[in-house]
Design an enzyme around this catalytic site. Sequence first.
Site, PDB file in Angstrom:
ATOM      1  N   GLU A  95       0.812  -1.218   0.000  1.00  0.00           N
ATOM      2  CA  GLU A  95       0.000   0.000   0.000  1.00  0.00           C
ATOM      3  C   GLU A  95       0.847   1.270   0.000  1.00  0.00           C
ATOM      4  OE1 GLU A  95      -3.195  -0.497  -0.280  1.00  0.00           O
ATOM      5  OE2 GLU A  95      -3.018  -2.667  -0.020  1.00  0.00           O
ATOM      6  N   GLY A 143      -7.119   3.335  -9.236  1.00  0.00           N
ATOM      7  CA  GLY A 143      -6.484   3.204 -10.543  1.00  0.00           C
ATOM      8  C   GLY A 143      -7.570   3.269 -11.613  1.00  0.00           C
ATOM      9  N   HIS A 175     -14.415  -4.181  -2.763  1.00  0.00           N
ATOM     10  CA  HIS A 175     -13.852  -2.920  -2.261  1.00  0.00           C
ATOM     11  C   HIS A 175     -14.861  -2.212  -1.344  1.00  0.00           C
ATOM     12  CE1 HIS A 175      -9.879  -1.552  -3.330  1.00  0.00           C
ATOM     13  NE2 HIS A 175     -10.243  -0.302  -3.064  1.00  0.00           N
ATOM     14  N   GLY A 183      -8.075   0.937   3.115  1.00  0.00           N
ATOM     15  CA  GLY A 183      -7.583  -0.236   3.830  1.00  0.00           C
ATOM     16  C   GLY A 183      -8.128  -1.561   3.327  1.00  0.00           C
ATOM     17  N   GLY A 218      -7.078  -3.532   0.825  1.00  0.00           N
ATOM     18  CA  GLY A 218      -6.036  -4.521   0.560  1.00  0.00           C
ATOM     19  C   GLY A 218      -5.518  -5.156   1.833  1.00  0.00           C
ATOM     20  N   ARG A 219      -5.241  -4.327   2.846  1.00  0.00           N
ATOM     21  CA  ARG A 219      -4.752  -4.848   4.125  1.00  0.00           C
ATOM     22  C   ARG A 219      -5.799  -5.749   4.779  1.00  0.00           C
ATOM     23  NH1 ARG A 219      -3.196   0.978   6.194  1.00  0.00           N
ATOM     24  NH2 ARG A 219      -4.307   1.459   4.256  1.00  0.00           N
ATOM     25  N   THR A 220      -7.056  -5.337   4.696  1.00  0.00           N
ATOM     26  CA  THR A 220      -8.128  -6.148   5.276  1.00  0.00           C
ATOM     27  C   THR A 220      -8.267  -7.468   4.541  1.00  0.00           C
ATOM     28  OG1 THR A 220      -9.295  -4.094   5.857  1.00  0.00           O
ATOM     29  CG2 THR A 220     -10.557  -6.139   5.953  1.00  0.00           C
TER      30      THR A 220
END
Length: 398
Positions: free
Chosen positions: A71, A157, A212, A217, A219-221
């Site tokens: 991230e 993105g 999503h 957060g 990605g971390r989740t």
Amino acid sequence: MTAEREYLGSHPWLTFDYRIDFDVKDQLWARLGEAFAQCQHLTGTPLTPAVAEELGAVYLAKGAMATTAIEGNTLSEQEVAEIISGGRTLPPSRRYLQQEVENVVAALRAVDDNSRHGGTAITVDWIKRQNRQMLADLETDDHVQPGEFTTTGLVVGTYRGAPPRDVPYLMDRLVDWIARLTDGNDQQPATVRFFGAFLAATLSHLYLAWIHPFGDGNGRTARLLECAILTNSGLVPWVSANLLSDHYNRTRSEYYRRLSNASRHGDVTGFLGYAAQGFVDQLREQIELVQRHQLRVSWINFVHERFRCLPNTEATARQRTLLLSLPDGPTPLNAVRRLTPELAEQFAGRSDKTVTRDINRLQSLGLAVVDRRTIAPAIHLMAAFIPGRATTPPDDRG
């Protein structure tokens, strides 16, 4: 009612189903079979408490560094390790980087602790709490509410998250799907349970990234959810459960490409194969590290046993200290007396001839390999069952 769901038109890949392409199925199963065997190997490997604690700290640092680095966190693995041990506090301008790491570490430790008390119950509320933990004490954009589903359409993105009004429904379906993929496994063979856990972990990671659901957060989740599912299986050691994060970070551009291909081209099998190969590679590295630790412990025990048969003199004690102070590889002869504070104290006031005599004694006992410039411990003596290495000392000719 289902026909009214907006995501069916905007995100048709959110099917909560998967099909493994026939032409790569055998290859994927072979990778997962090796991963299962490696995990079994690690699970049955005895380690001293000190070594186990050290390895746990190493892989906690690797996992926390990797999942935050993806991230954009720029801290090194060494900096992360120092933060985890409490030995480092970053200046105010970089404090947010430390906070990101500390948030992930707290979440990973909770997963580990839960695994010792029946595992983690994967619910929508649990996933929300993990997102709240990931964003704790961090500044976020105004539209972000940590631990709450987004009400704003998100674009990362070129990828657009699922329609906000469908997010609660999709997350309920995701949790139900995880339960189906992992339910009733106690009556199945361990290999089948392992395969199911891996598929549930990687697919839920994929789906959470696709949906999503949070303002930040995600990605971390998703990677924490993956780790928790693997840990819950009881078949993946906790130190191995977040190896995938390290793989994704090492191959970051490929990680994003595989995520994109899975949604744009329906290549779910490609993501699964990519994750499985990375998991196998990381497990191989982990086992090599564990074996090096085991080899060192065996060497220490062997040295103490060998010296027990020698005269109990000051010189013998010093030679034993010297031998146990040597790192695995070659050490310059002129650096020997300063290897450790204990060794420096024992050589204090003694001439270089004493050092030379001690080195020669270790060589004559067959416990050290010495040439004109270096000395190395004869750890190769421990490698009795490694082909071609049982009686062969290391070749240091360079």
